[in-house]
Design a protein around this motif. Structure first.
Motif, PDB file in Angstrom:
ATOM      1  N   GLY A 149     -33.130  25.577   3.517  1.00 46.72           N
ATOM      2  CA  GLY A 149     -33.661  25.138   4.888  1.00 46.72           C
ATOM      3  C   GLY A 149     -34.877  25.523   5.333  1.00 46.72           C
ATOM      4  O   GLY A 149     -35.277  25.420   6.444  1.00 46.72           O
ATOM      5  N   GLU A 150     -35.789  26.304   4.416  1.00 48.48           N
ATOM      6  CA  GLU A 150     -36.828  26.666   4.701  1.00 48.48           C
ATOM      7  C   GLU A 150     -37.875  26.078   3.718  1.00 48.48           C
ATOM      8  O   GLU A 150     -37.758  25.759   2.662  1.00 48.48           O
ATOM      9  CB  GLU A 150     -37.202  28.303   4.627  1.00 48.48           C
ATOM     10  N   PHE A 151     -39.164  26.050   4.224  1.00 49.01           N
ATOM     11  CA  PHE A 151     -40.123  25.182   3.432  1.00 49.01           C
ATOM     12  C   PHE A 151     -41.568  25.934   3.422  1.00 49.01           C
ATOM     13  O   PHE A 151     -41.765  26.693   4.398  1.00 49.01           O
ATOM     14  CB  PHE A 151     -40.520  24.042   4.028  1.00 49.01           C
ATOM     15  N   THR A 152     -42.414  25.892   2.560  1.00 51.27           N
ATOM     16  CA  THR A 152     -43.652  26.334   2.358  1.00 51.27           C
ATOM     17  C   THR A 152     -44.566  25.410   2.849  1.00 51.27           C
ATOM     18  O   THR A 152     -44.673  24.370   2.252  1.00 51.27           O
ATOM     19  CB  THR A 152     -44.081  27.089   0.991  1.00 51.27           C
ATOM     20  N   PHE A 153     -45.762  25.855   3.515  1.00 49.65           N
ATOM     21  CA  PHE A 153     -46.824  25.046   3.743  1.00 49.65           C
ATOM     22  C   PHE A 153     -48.040  25.734   3.129  1.00 49.65           C
ATOM     23  O   PHE A 153     -48.369  26.853   3.163  1.00 49.65           O
ATOM     24  CB  PHE A 153     -47.120  24.122   4.909  1.00 49.65           C
ATOM     25  N   ILE A 154     -49.024  24.797   2.536  1.00 54.10           N
ATOM     26  CA  ILE A 154     -50.388  25.336   2.156  1.00 54.10           C
ATOM     27  C   ILE A 154     -51.514  24.396   2.852  1.00 54.10           C
ATOM     28  O   ILE A 154     -51.356  23.149   3.034  1.00 54.10           O
ATOM     29  CB  ILE A 154     -50.676  25.289   0.489  1.00 54.10           C
ATOM     30  N   LEU A 155     -52.322  25.378   3.585  1.00 48.55           N
ATOM     31  CA  LEU A 155     -53.200  24.738   4.397  1.00 48.55           C
ATOM     32  C   LEU A 155     -54.595  24.632   3.779  1.00 48.55           C
ATOM     33  O   LEU A 155     -55.466  25.412   3.386  1.00 48.55           O
ATOM     34  CB  LEU A 155     -53.365  25.338   5.892  1.00 48.55           C
ATOM     35  N   VAL A 156     -55.156  23.227   3.968  1.00 46.68           N
ATOM     36  CA  VAL A 156     -56.501  22.918   3.585  1.00 46.68           C
ATOM     37  C   VAL A 156     -57.145  22.474   4.999  1.00 46.68           C
ATOM     38  O   VAL A 156     -56.706  21.545   5.512  1.00 46.68           O
ATOM     39  CB  VAL A 156     -56.786  22.228   2.502  1.00 46.68           C
ATOM     40  N   LYS A 157     -58.150  23.073   5.312  1.00 52.25           N
ATOM     41  CA  LYS A 157     -58.920  22.599   6.480  1.00 52.25           C
ATOM     42  C   LYS A 157     -60.483  22.498   6.391  1.00 52.25           C
ATOM     43  O   LYS A 157     -61.032  23.414   5.807  1.00 52.25           O
ATOM     44  CB  LYS A 157     -58.637  23.647   7.686  1.00 52.25           C
ATOM     45  N   ASN A 158     -61.117  21.340   6.693  1.00 53.47           N
ATOM     46  CA  ASN A 158     -62.642  21.150   6.494  1.00 53.47           C
ATOM     47  C   ASN A 158     -62.889  21.347   5.050  1.00 53.47           C
ATOM     48  O   ASN A 158     -63.804  21.932   4.672  1.00 53.47           O
ATOM     49  CB  ASN A 158     -63.425  22.120   7.294  1.00 53.47           C
ATOM     50  N   GLN A 178     -61.500  23.385   3.026  1.00 51.81           N
ATOM     51  CA  GLN A 178     -61.365  24.654   2.469  1.00 51.81           C
ATOM     52  C   GLN A 178     -59.889  25.118   2.612  1.00 51.81           C
ATOM     53  O   GLN A 178     -59.426  24.980   3.579  1.00 51.81           O
ATOM     54  CB  GLN A 178     -62.210  25.660   3.388  1.00 51.81           C
ATOM     55  N   PHE A 179     -59.639  25.930   1.711  1.00 51.87           N
ATOM     56  CA  PHE A 179     -58.258  26.407   1.640  1.00 51.87           C
ATOM     57  C   PHE A 179     -58.138  27.590   2.437  1.00 51.87           C
ATOM     58  O   PHE A 179     -58.836  28.397   2.502  1.00 51.87           O
ATOM     59  CB  PHE A 179     -57.922  26.830   0.021  1.00 51.87           C
ATOM     60  N   LYS A 180     -57.044  27.690   3.627  1.00 51.19           N
ATOM     61  CA  LYS A 180     -56.971  28.589   4.333  1.00 51.19           C
ATOM     62  C   LYS A 180     -55.917  29.677   4.305  1.00 51.19           C
ATOM     63  O   LYS A 180     -55.970  30.841   4.729  1.00 51.19           O
ATOM     64  CB  LYS A 180     -57.189  27.799   5.704  1.00 51.19           C
ATOM     65  N   GLY A 181     -54.796  29.002   3.516  1.00 52.78           N
ATOM     66  CA  GLY A 181     -53.720  30.187   3.398  1.00 52.78           C
ATOM     67  C   GLY A 181     -52.407  29.341   3.325  1.00 52.78           C
ATOM     68  O   GLY A 181     -52.353  27.913   3.201  1.00 52.78           O
ATOM     69  N   TYR A 182     -51.563  30.066   3.498  1.00 51.78           N
ATOM     70  CA  TYR A 182     -49.984  29.432   3.402  1.00 51.78           C
ATOM     71  C   TYR A 182     -49.066  30.158   4.476  1.00 51.78           C
ATOM     72  O   TYR A 182     -49.609  31.010   5.106  1.00 51.78           O
ATOM     73  CB  TYR A 182     -49.313  29.931   1.985  1.00 51.78           C
ATOM     74  N   GLY A 183     -48.143  29.297   4.730  1.00 55.95           N
ATOM     75  CA  GLY A 183     -46.990  29.926   5.842  1.00 55.95           C
ATOM     76  C   GLY A 183     -45.607  29.264   5.570  1.00 55.95           C
ATOM     77  O   GLY A 183     -45.346  28.482   4.576  1.00 55.95           O
ATOM     78  N   TYR A 184     -44.667  29.676   6.271  1.00 57.37           N
ATOM     79  CA  TYR A 184     -43.288  29.214   6.130  1.00 57.37           C
ATOM     80  C   TYR A 184     -42.937  28.339   7.235  1.00 57.37           C
ATOM     81  O   TYR A 184     -43.156  28.887   8.253  1.00 57.37           O
ATOM     82  CB  TYR A 184     -42.094  30.300   5.827  1.00 57.37           C
ATOM     83  N   PHE A 185     -41.923  27.583   7.045  1.00 53.88           N
ATOM     84  CA  PHE A 185     -41.554  27.103   8.408  1.00 53.88           C
ATOM     85  C   PHE A 185     -39.923  26.318   7.977  1.00 53.88           C
ATOM     86  O   PHE A 185     -39.784  26.049   6.860  1.00 53.88           O
ATOM     87  CB  PHE A 185     -42.276  25.734   8.907  1.00 53.88           C
ATOM     88  N   GLU A 186     -39.168  26.199   9.274  1.00 53.18           N
ATOM     89  CA  GLU A 186     -37.832  25.708   8.898  1.00 53.18           C
ATOM     90  C   GLU A 186     -37.739  24.167   9.635  1.00 53.18           C
ATOM     91  O   GLU A 186     -37.101  23.446   9.138  1.00 53.18           O
ATOM     92  CB  GLU A 186     -36.777  26.672   9.487  1.00 53.18           C
TER      93      GLU A 186
END
Length: 452
Positions: free
Chosen positions: A390-399, A401-409
């Motif tokens: 039920g949980e997912f990971t996201f990897i963020l790229v902004k402008n 540029q890689f910014k980091g990761y996080g978790y969401f449900e």
């Protein structure tokens, strides 16, 4: 091992409060291993404002157990655990006071999630549990009830542990194993480890992280480290004093997390990855009329369009790309490659080398090559499986540029950029991170690619 606790009380004078409800979730850093929740009859009146806040009244507590009836269970579930609470000073003080009334000296180590939040979430303005949950997208039902507050505190603690890139929580609170060299010691270490994908940390007697490993099966990899006879494994077997782990979920997240934490913590046994996983780079020198392709050892003051583990792989990649985009490699610092690598040159490669073209035509091809090795969008998310169902990971790229990761449900937790950033474990863009992300994009090893 941790015990996430929340307590509701009668209110009243300092050290005169009585517990009306208690919730405890025993947590091993990966999953809940035990739990206890109960109303408690304090044998005293509840302050009116507390009744209104919690909804708990004397009628509800009439048949509830007294504290002495649940005291043994509380001792058992928190044994060898660090207590985690939102405003831990309050919950721990009330708990100690109740035990003191029974003539029992209750002692545990504590971690306060308010203190941790102020350190690891500096952009937040208010640190109440409700405000943090709202800003971080943590679902919060049953507010001001012990079981509801404790569940949210657990979710918050999970997020804070991820954001603790320096691993101070692990360094300060990891349980020390008995200092002996017997096989039984290794069995104790192995028994505590999960068989899931993640990162594991091996610390010595001085609380220094000596090795950061990644694996699709943490237990299996540590067993290998503790039984192999290679140089690295023998050092680990000699120096290991503490062990911890972090479940990551997705494979890309695991790679990104490991390379980032190795660069920050610089473990002695990760020497080859302290600086760069991919030390050979390809960049474009646009100071010349015909833009040149440069292959070299990666340097800090240049921007590279692609990086590789060694020169052989880099040369092979460029030969294939040059053929694909029709680029003349005489405008490079390795134009003599043709004879040395004839076995990997495509049939029309020699024709490409021999053609004459204007600098404008050549530079346009170079630009197309660069775009092919860039991110597909300026702002996007990659999603992977999370640490649990039920949980997912996201990897963020902004402008770009890689910014980091996080978790969401839930999808609404990443609906806006502010929500994404609030759940983000920040990381710095570097050549290694970009290489890893691009390789997963090319192989499509992700669940979703979301253009922001």
């Amino acid at each position: 091992m941790y015990a996430i606790i929340d307590i509701e009380t009668t209110g009243g004078d300092y050290d005169e409060e009585g517990i009306t409800e208690i919730a405890i979730y025993q947590y091993d850093g990966c999953k809940i291993t035990d739990q206890f929740c109960s109303l408690v009859n304090p044998k005293k009146q509840i302050q009116p404002f507390v009744k209104k806040l919690t909804g708990i009244n004397e009628k509800m507590l009439k048949n509830a157990p007294a504290f002495f009836e649940v005291a043994k269970r509380i001792i058992e579930i928190t044994n060898n655990c660090i207590i985690i609470a939102h405003n831990a000073a309050f919950d721990y003080r009330v708990l100690k006071t109740e035990f003191k009334r029974l003539g029992y000296a209750y002692e545990r180590k504590t971690i306060c999630t308010i203190t941790l939040s102020k350190k690891l979430l500096p952009d937040q303005k208010v640190f109440s549990l409700g405000k943090l949950a709202s800003n971080l997208g943590i679902p919060f039902s049953d507010r001001h009830r012990a079981f509801g507050d404790a569940q949210v505190t657990l979710k918050l603690f999970e997020l804070l542990v991820e954001k603790d890139i320096g691993k101070n929580i692990i360094r300060e609170h990891t349980k020390v194993l008995k200092n002996n060299k017997t096989p039984k010691r290794y069995l104790k270490i192995i028994d505590k480890l999960p068989t899931k994908m993640g990162i594991y940390y091996i610390l010595d007697a001085d609380n220094e992280i000596i090795y950061i490993g990644k694996s699709k099966n943490i237990k299996q990899s540590v067993i290998r480290d503790l039984t192999s006879s290679n140089k690295k494994s023998l050092i680990i077997q000699n120096k290991i004093s503490k062990v911890s782990f972090s479940i990551t979920g997705g494979e890309l997240t695991t790679h990104l997390k490991q390379q980032n934490e190795i660069k920050i913590n610089r473990p002695a046994l990760n020497s080859s990855a302290k600086y760069r996983i991919y030390p050979i780079g390809i960049r474009i020198d646009n100071t010349k009329t015909y833009h040149n392709i440069i292959l070299e050892q990666v340097k800090n003051n240049f921007k590279y369009i692609a990086v590789y583990k060694n020169k052989k792989l880099a040369k092979k990649a460029i030969l294939i790309l040059a053929s694909e985009f029709g680029i003349q490699l005489k405008h490079s610092n390795f134009s003599t490659l043709k004879n040395k690598n004839s076995n990997i040159i495509t049939p029309n490669f020699n024709k490409i080398i021999q053609e004459n073209e204007s600098s404008k035509q050549h530079n346009k091809k170079i630009m197309e090559l660069c775009e092919s090795l860039s991110y597909p969008f300026s702002d996007f998310l990659l999603t992977e499986n999370g640490r649990k169902y039920g949980e997912f990971t996201f990897i963020l790229v902004k402008n770009y540029q890689f910014k980091g990761y996080g978790y969401f449900e839930l999808n609404h937790q990443i609906k806006s950029m502010s929500q994404i950033v609030s759940r983000l474990v920040s990381m710095e863009e570097n050549n290694d991170a970009k290489k890893l992300i691009c390789s997963f994009l090319i192989s499509k090893k992700y669940l979703k690619l979301i253009n922001l």
